[in-house]
Motif scaffolding. Sequence first.
Motif, mmCIF file in Angstrom:
data_model
loop_
_atom_site.group_PDB
_atom_site.id
_atom_site.type_symbol
_atom_site.label_atom_id
_atom_site.label_comp_id
_atom_site.label_asym_id
_atom_site.label_seq_id
_atom_site.Cartn_x
_atom_site.Cartn_y
_atom_site.Cartn_z
ATOM 1 N N GLY A 27 0.792 -1.234 0.000
ATOM 2 C CA GLY A 27 0.000 0.000 0.000
ATOM 3 C C GLY A 27 0.818 1.274 0.000
ATOM 4 N N LEU A 28 2.091 1.173 0.376
ATOM 5 C CA LEU A 28 2.936 2.368 0.475
ATOM 6 C C LEU A 28 3.993 2.478 -0.625
ATOM 7 C CD1 LEU A 28 3.550 2.501 4.346
ATOM 8 C CD2 LEU A 28 2.014 3.928 2.989
ATOM 9 N N LEU A 29 4.085 1.484 -1.502
ATOM 10 C CA LEU A 29 5.147 1.495 -2.507
ATOM 11 C C LEU A 29 5.175 2.773 -3.342
ATOM 12 C CD1 LEU A 29 5.284 -2.175 -3.832
ATOM 13 C CD2 LEU A 29 7.095 -0.900 -2.651
ATOM 14 N N ASP A 30 4.019 3.233 -3.794
ATOM 15 C CA ASP A 30 3.973 4.429 -4.644
ATOM 16 C C ASP A 30 3.628 5.705 -3.878
ATOM 17 O OD1 ASP A 30 4.669 3.086 -6.985
ATOM 18 O OD2 ASP A 30 2.582 2.502 -7.367
ATOM 19 N N THR A 31 3.508 5.587 -2.565
ATOM 20 C CA THR A 31 3.134 6.758 -1.758
ATOM 21 C C THR A 31 4.108 7.920 -1.925
ATOM 22 O OG1 THR A 31 1.855 5.445 -0.195
ATOM 23 C CG2 THR A 31 2.701 7.569 0.598
ATOM 24 N N PRO A 32 5.414 7.724 -1.864
ATOM 25 C CA PRO A 32 6.306 8.877 -2.034
ATOM 26 C C PRO A 32 6.078 9.635 -3.350
ATOM 27 C CG PRO A 32 7.518 7.057 -1.083
ATOM 28 C CD PRO A 32 6.159 6.516 -1.492
ATOM 29 N N LYS A 33 5.877 8.898 -4.451
ATOM 30 C CA LYS A 33 5.610 9.551 -5.744
ATOM 31 C C LYS A 33 4.298 10.327 -5.699
ATOM 32 C CE LYS A 33 8.177 6.630 -8.822
ATOM 33 N NZ LYS A 33 8.433 5.273 -9.070
ATOM 34 N N ARG A 34 3.256 9.712 -5.109
ATOM 35 C CA ARG A 34 1.955 10.373 -5.023
ATOM 36 C C ARG A 34 2.025 11.630 -4.151
ATOM 37 N NH1 ARG A 34 0.025 4.896 -4.793
ATOM 38 N NH2 ARG A 34 -0.060 5.043 -2.526
ATOM 39 N N VAL A 35 2.750 11.538 -3.039
ATOM 40 C CA VAL A 35 2.869 12.692 -2.135
ATOM 41 C C VAL A 35 3.583 13.845 -2.843
ATOM 42 C CG1 VAL A 35 3.940 13.525 0.003
ATOM 43 C CG2 VAL A 35 2.708 11.345 -0.014
ATOM 44 N N ILE A 36 4.641 13.545 -3.544
ATOM 45 C CA ILE A 36 5.384 14.601 -4.247
ATOM 46 C C ILE A 36 4.521 15.212 -5.346
ATOM 47 C CG2 ILE A 36 7.420 15.132 -5.650
ATOM 48 C CD1 ILE A 36 7.752 14.513 -2.484
ATOM 49 N N LYS A 37 3.782 14.379 -6.077
ATOM 50 C CA LYS A 37 2.876 14.912 -7.109
ATOM 51 C C LYS A 37 1.827 15.832 -6.479
ATOM 52 C CE LYS A 37 -0.062 13.503 -10.925
ATOM 53 N NZ LYS A 37 -0.643 12.413 -11.690
ATOM 54 N N MET A 38 1.291 15.450 -5.308
ATOM 55 C CA MET A 38 0.320 16.277 -4.612
ATOM 56 C C MET A 38 0.941 17.615 -4.209
ATOM 57 S SD MET A 38 -1.326 15.867 -0.810
ATOM 58 C CE MET A 38 0.333 16.028 -0.150
ATOM 59 N N TYR A 39 2.143 17.567 -3.628
ATOM 60 C CA TYR A 39 2.793 18.817 -3.218
ATOM 61 C C TYR A 39 3.093 19.715 -4.414
ATOM 62 C CZ TYR A 39 3.274 17.717 1.722
ATOM 63 O OH TYR A 39 3.020 17.452 3.037
ATOM 64 N N GLU A 40 3.479 19.121 -5.524
ATOM 65 C CA GLU A 40 3.719 19.936 -6.718
ATOM 66 C C GLU A 40 2.460 20.701 -7.116
ATOM 67 O OE1 GLU A 40 7.301 17.637 -9.056
ATOM 68 O OE2 GLU A 40 5.239 17.082 -9.525
ATOM 69 N N GLU A 41 1.314 20.047 -7.034
ATOM 70 C CA GLU A 41 0.055 20.708 -7.358
ATOM 71 C C GLU A 41 -0.296 21.764 -6.313
ATOM 72 O OE1 GLU A 41 -4.654 19.577 -7.707
ATOM 73 O OE2 GLU A 41 -3.188 18.026 -8.178
ATOM 74 N N MET A 42 -0.195 21.383 -5.042
ATOM 75 C CA MET A 42 -0.599 22.295 -3.978
ATOM 76 C C MET A 42 0.354 23.475 -3.817
ATOM 77 S SD MET A 42 -2.166 19.775 -1.087
ATOM 78 C CE MET A 42 -2.876 21.141 -0.185
ATOM 79 N N TRP A 43 1.591 23.339 -4.273
ATOM 80 C CA TRP A 43 2.575 24.413 -4.153
ATOM 81 C C TRP A 43 2.917 25.026 -5.508
ATOM 82 C CZ3 TRP A 43 6.625 22.163 -0.191
ATOM 83 C CH2 TRP A 43 5.991 21.945 1.036
ATOM 84 N N SER A 44 2.001 24.919 -6.448
ATOM 85 C CA SER A 44 2.265 25.412 -7.808
ATOM 86 C C SER A 44 2.383 26.931 -7.882
ATOM 87 C CB SER A 44 1.180 24.913 -8.769
ATOM 88 O OG SER A 44 -0.090 25.426 -8.395
ATOM 89 N N GLY A 45 2.074 27.644 -6.822
ATOM 90 C CA GLY A 45 2.224 29.102 -6.812
ATOM 91 C C GLY A 45 3.600 29.568 -6.380
ATOM 92 N N LEU A 46 4.452 28.631 -5.943
ATOM 93 C CA LEU A 46 5.808 29.017 -5.531
ATOM 94 C C LEU A 46 6.535 29.702 -6.687
ATOM 95 C CD1 LEU A 46 7.017 25.949 -3.440
ATOM 96 C CD2 LEU A 46 6.701 28.288 -2.630
ATOM 97 N N GLY A 47 7.177 30.800 -6.384
ATOM 98 C CA GLY A 47 7.939 31.528 -7.397
ATOM 99 C C GLY A 47 7.090 32.414 -8.281
ATOM 100 N N LYS A 48 5.778 32.439 -8.069
ATOM 101 C CA LYS A 48 4.887 33.291 -8.852
ATOM 102 C C LYS A 48 4.431 34.463 -7.996
ATOM 103 C CE LYS A 48 3.102 29.458 -11.620
ATOM 104 N NZ LYS A 48 1.891 28.693 -11.957
#
Length: 188
Positions: A27-48
Amino acid sequence: MTQNHEMAEEAIRQLLVAMGEDPNREGLLDTPKRVIKMYEEMWSGLGKDPKDEFTAVFSEGHEEVILVRDIPFYSMCEHHLVPFYGVAHVAYIPSEGKVTGLSKLARAVEVASKRPQLQERLTAQVASALDDALSPVGVFVMVEAEHLCMTMRGIKKPGAKTVTTVAKGIFKDNIDQRKEILAMIHNG
């Protein structure tokens, strides 16, 4: 978008291990990839800069209040890295009829919210962006949000709302104008 995907994924794996989990279980094998993808979306305003969203400016001769109410947003509490979410109300009175596209107000909220954030700073960033971009007679921004750091942990008070405001120009200096905009926000 992430500066270093591998490093970020490894940090999530290490967090799972540190908390007593096995990052190699099914259940956790792909969790790190999913978490990073989520943070990329949620933090997409960084630098803007929210000010950069005010690209459409028109001279319309309108010099009365313009208000966009109930702009939904979600952000991430920078103290606990859990979400807070709610609505923003953005108002201004144009100077010399200079207006912007209505969607630009919502876009400024979106950019300011998509990063680790404090609600107070979010409110101020949207107000300053609008003020800097249009130099209006007045700007008023109100943000109402529920913070999961208060809902899920600590004090554990679900449903508690935090309200922040920033008033500039006439909305700061004229109590009648402030009352009018608050009535418009609350009463429609």
